[in-house]
Design a protein around this motif. Structure first.
Motif, short mmCIF file in Angstrom:
data_model
loop_
_atom_site.label_atom_id
_atom_site.label_comp_id
_atom_site.label_asym_id
_atom_site.label_seq_id
_atom_site.Cartn_x
_atom_site.Cartn_y
_atom_site.Cartn_z
N PRO A 1 0.72 -1.35 0.13
CA PRO A 1 0.04 0.39 -0.12
C PRO A 1 0.82 0.75 -0.17
O PRO A 1 2.07 1.24 0.62
CB PRO A 1 -0.84 -0.41 1.05
CG PRO A 1 -0.87 -1.72 1.85
CD PRO A 1 0.58 -2.23 1.18
N ALA A 2 0.61 2.09 -0.83
CA ALA A 2 1.15 3.27 -1.27
C ALA A 2 1.47 3.78 0.62
O ALA A 2 2.78 4.81 0.63
CB ALA A 2 0.86 4.51 -1.96
N ALA A 3 0.33 4.36 1.01
CA ALA A 3 1.04 4.16 2.65
C ALA A 3 2.11 3.56 3.59
O ALA A 3 2.53 4.27 4.01
CB ALA A 3 -0.03 4.53 3.98
N ARG A 4 2.36 2.31 2.98
CA ARG A 4 3.00 2.23 3.99
C ARG A 4 4.46 2.60 3.05
O ARG A 4 6.10 1.19 3.53
CB ARG A 4 3.04 0.44 3.69
CG ARG A 4 2.57 0.04 4.77
CD ARG A 4 2.08 -1.48 5.40
NE ARG A 4 3.60 -2.20 5.27
CZ ARG A 4 3.85 -2.26 6.45
NH1 ARG A 4 3.54 -2.10 7.10
NH2 ARG A 4 5.18 -3.42 6.39
N ALA A 5 4.54 3.03 2.66
CA ALA A 5 5.84 3.71 1.26
C ALA A 5 6.41 4.67 1.62
O ALA A 5 5.54 6.01 1.18
CB ALA A 5 5.98 3.11 -0.54
N HIS A 6 7.49 4.80 2.04
CA HIS A 6 7.65 6.59 3.39
C HIS A 6 9.23 7.05 2.21
O HIS A 6 9.79 6.67 2.22
CB HIS A 6 7.94 5.49 4.48
CG HIS A 6 7.50 5.08 5.73
ND1 HIS A 6 6.17 5.76 6.18
CD2 HIS A 6 7.01 4.24 5.30
CE1 HIS A 6 5.23 4.97 6.63
NE2 HIS A 6 5.46 3.77 6.83
N ALA A 7 8.59 8.60 2.24
CA ALA A 7 9.64 8.97 1.17
C ALA A 7 10.55 8.97 2.09
O ALA A 7 10.48 9.77 3.10
CB ALA A 7 8.65 10.15 0.57
N VAL A 8 11.72 9.46 1.09
CA VAL A 8 12.74 9.37 1.68
C VAL A 8 13.77 10.22 1.04
O VAL A 8 13.22 10.47 0.00
CB VAL A 8 13.85 8.28 2.60
CG1 VAL A 8 12.99 7.37 3.66
CG2 VAL A 8 13.79 7.53 1.27
N ASP A 9 14.36 11.26 1.43
CA ASP A 9 15.80 11.75 0.62
C ASP A 9 16.55 10.62 -0.29
O ASP A 9 17.34 10.18 0.13
CB ASP A 9 16.50 12.73 1.22
CG ASP A 9 18.14 13.72 0.79
OD1 ASP A 9 17.76 13.43 0.14
OD2 ASP A 9 17.92 14.69 1.57
N PRO A 10 16.54 11.12 -1.57
CA PRO A 10 17.22 10.20 -2.09
C PRO A 10 18.96 9.43 -2.18
O PRO A 10 19.80 9.32 -1.60
CB PRO A 10 17.61 10.65 -3.59
CG PRO A 10 16.15 11.13 -3.84
CD PRO A 10 16.29 11.78 -2.33
N GLU A 11 19.25 11.02 -1.02
CA GLU A 11 20.85 11.52 -1.09
C GLU A 11 21.31 10.35 0.10
O GLU A 11 22.04 9.88 -0.12
CB GLU A 11 21.18 12.39 -0.39
CG GLU A 11 20.52 13.73 -1.53
CD GLU A 11 21.73 13.22 -2.60
OE1 GLU A 11 23.15 12.90 -2.18
OE2 GLU A 11 21.80 13.18 -3.31
N LEU A 12 20.11 9.76 0.97
CA LEU A 12 20.57 8.98 2.30
C LEU A 12 20.65 8.07 1.44
O LEU A 12 21.54 7.21 2.48
CB LEU A 12 19.15 8.62 2.91
CG LEU A 12 18.79 9.63 3.93
CD1 LEU A 12 17.07 8.74 4.43
CD2 LEU A 12 19.67 10.21 5.15
N GLY A 13 20.56 7.25 -0.07
CA GLY A 13 21.37 6.05 -0.26
C GLY A 13 21.41 4.86 1.18
O GLY A 13 19.40 4.70 1.50
N GLU A 14 21.24 3.92 0.98
CA GLU A 14 21.75 2.66 1.62
C GLU A 14 21.22 2.91 3.23
O GLU A 14 20.91 2.34 4.03
CB GLU A 14 23.44 1.61 1.41
CG GLU A 14 23.83 2.02 2.04
CD GLU A 14 25.54 2.05 1.82
OE1 GLU A 14 26.40 2.02 2.81
OE2 GLU A 14 25.12 0.48 1.17
N ARG A 15 21.62 4.16 3.86
CA ARG A 15 22.12 4.23 4.99
C ARG A 15 19.72 4.41 5.43
O ARG A 15 20.26 4.29 6.48
CB ARG A 15 22.39 6.03 5.50
CG ARG A 15 23.58 6.04 5.43
CD ARG A 15 24.40 7.27 5.19
NE ARG A 15 23.55 8.48 4.62
CZ ARG A 15 24.13 8.99 4.38
NH1 ARG A 15 24.30 9.79 5.52
NH2 ARG A 15 23.73 9.99 3.44
#
Length: 316
Positions: free
Chosen positions: A115-129
Motif C-alpha cells: 500500500p502506498a501508505a507503507r512506502a515512506h518517502a525519504v531523501d534519495p541522498e540517504l542511499g543505503e543508510r
C-alpha cells in the motif's frame, strides 16, 4: 500497472536454510505501489531468531518465509489513486505480497507490492543508510514511551548506538552504554561506552536493554534508582523473569517497548533531515543479493558485523 508480477526474493525455507528464488507478486490495486528495492538490511534480532528457528510463537510465523523489514527503493509503478508517488525514493518496512510464501517481514526482495501508505518517502541522498530508519524508529519508540530519558543503554550494536545518538539528539544528557565485547566499544559519538564491571552506578532513572538477554533483568533492577524504569527494547527468545524483593524495594517499573509506530518514523525522518540524527558509520558489511545465504550467516555469526545490507541492484 507493472509488467513484472514476480520477483527474486530471499526465502527462509526452514531454519538455517536460505535460498534465492523467484516468487509471484500479488496484483497491485489502485492504492498500491510497486517498489524496486535497491538495498535491504539484515536484522540481528528478530531475523536471527527466524533464521535459527528460535523465534517464539508469533503472528504469521511459519516457513517458508521472506524476511526483512529494512528496505529502501524506488516506486516504479503506482495505482490510479496514488499516481503522484511514481519515482519516489521510499523506505519500506516489509511486505506481504508473495502468494503462498509468508512475508515475515517480507522486505528482502528485488521488488515488492505495498500500500502506498507503507512506502515512506525519504531523501534519495540517504542511499543505503535509509535501511536504518526502522531501527531509529524503534529507538525513538523506546525513548518516547517513558517518563525519563535513558541514562544507561545495554548493548552497543546498531540499535544501542542509535538509542544513544537519539537520546542526545532529543536534548537529553548523554547516556552510558554497556558493552561486553571490547571491539564493539569503539565508535561512540558523544557518549561513553564501558564494560558493565567498570560501572559502579546504582541510581539510573531509566535503563534501556537492547541486548536480547532474557537473564539480565535482575542486573538492571539492581542498577535502578528508586522508582526507576527498566525498558526491554530487544526481542527475547527465552522466558524473562526477575527476583521480586529487589524490585519491590525500589518500586521498580518495567516497560516493554514493542515495534515502532508511524509517529516514531515521522519523528526520526525529521531529525535525520534536519541534521540532528546521523546514520553514518553503522553499516559495516555489504553483499550482493546473489550471495544472500552467506551474507545472512556473516550477519549472525561475525561479531565485527554491525549491519549487513543486501544490494539488489544487480538482480532483476
Amino acid at each position: 500497472m507493472h509488467p513484472d508480477l514476480d520477483t527474486l526474493a530471499a526465502v527462509l525455507e526452514e531454519p538455517e536454510r536460505l535460498t534465492l528464488r523467484r516468487l509471484p507478486l500479488a496484483a497491485p490495486g489502485p492504492e498500491d505501489v510497486v517498489v524496486d528495492i535497491a538495498f535491504s538490511g539484515i536484522s540481528t534480532g528478530t531475523e536471527r531468531l527466524l533464521w535459527s528457528g528460535r523465534m517464539p510463537p508469533f503472528p504469521g510465523m511459519g516457513y517458508p518465509l521472506v524476511p526483512g523489514y529494512e528496505s529502501v527503493g524506488r516506486v516504479s509503478a503506482a495505482g490510479e489513486a496514488v499516481r503522484d508517488r511514481l519515482g519516489d525514493t521510499v523506505f519500506v518496512p516489509g511486505a506481504r505480497c508473495f502468494g503462498e510464501v509468508r512475508g515475515l517481514f517480507g522486505g528482502a526482495a528485488r521488488r515488492v507490492v505495498v500500500p502506498a501508505a507503507r512506502a515512506h518517502a525519504v531523501d534519495p541522498e540517504l542511499g543505503e543508510r535509509a535501511v536504518l530508519l526502522a531501527l531509529a524508529a524503534t529507538a525513538h519508540h523506546a525513548i518516547a514511551g517513558g517518563n525519563d530519558a535513558p541514562g544507561l543503554v545495554i548493548g552497543h550494536g546498531v540499535l544501542g548506538r542509535l538509542l544513544a545518538r537519539l537520546t542526545i539528539a532529543l536534548g537529553h544528557p548523554a547516556p552510558t552504554v554497556w558493552e561486553h565485547d571490547a571491539t564493539r566499544r569503539e565508535g561512540a559519538t558523544g557518549y561513553t561506552v564501558t564494560a558493565p564491571e567498570d560501572d559502579a552506578r546504582t541510581d539510573y532513572g531509566c535503563i534501556v536493554d537492547v541486548s536480547g538477554d532474557a537473564d539480565l533483568l535482575d542486573t538492571l533492577i539492581g542498577r535502578l534508582a528508586p522508582r526507576g524504569e527498566a525498558v526491554l527494547a530487544g526481542f527475547y527468545a527465552g522466558r524473562v523473569g526477575f527476583s521480586f524483593p529487589p524490585a519491590f524495594m525500589r518500586e521498580a517499573r518495567l516497560r516493554i517497548a514493542a515495534e515502532w509506530a508511524p509517529d516514531d518514523l515521522t519523528a526520526v525522518r525529521a531529525l535525520v533531515a534536519d541534521g540532528w540524527l546521523a546514520l553514518d558509520g553503522l553499516i559495516t558489511h555489504r553483499s550482493p543479493a546473489g550471495d544472500a545465504e552467506a551474507a545472512y550467516r556473516t550477519a549472525f555469526q561475525d561479531p565485527a558485523c554491525l549491519k549487513m545490507i543486501l544490494d539488489w541492484s544487480a538482480t532483476s
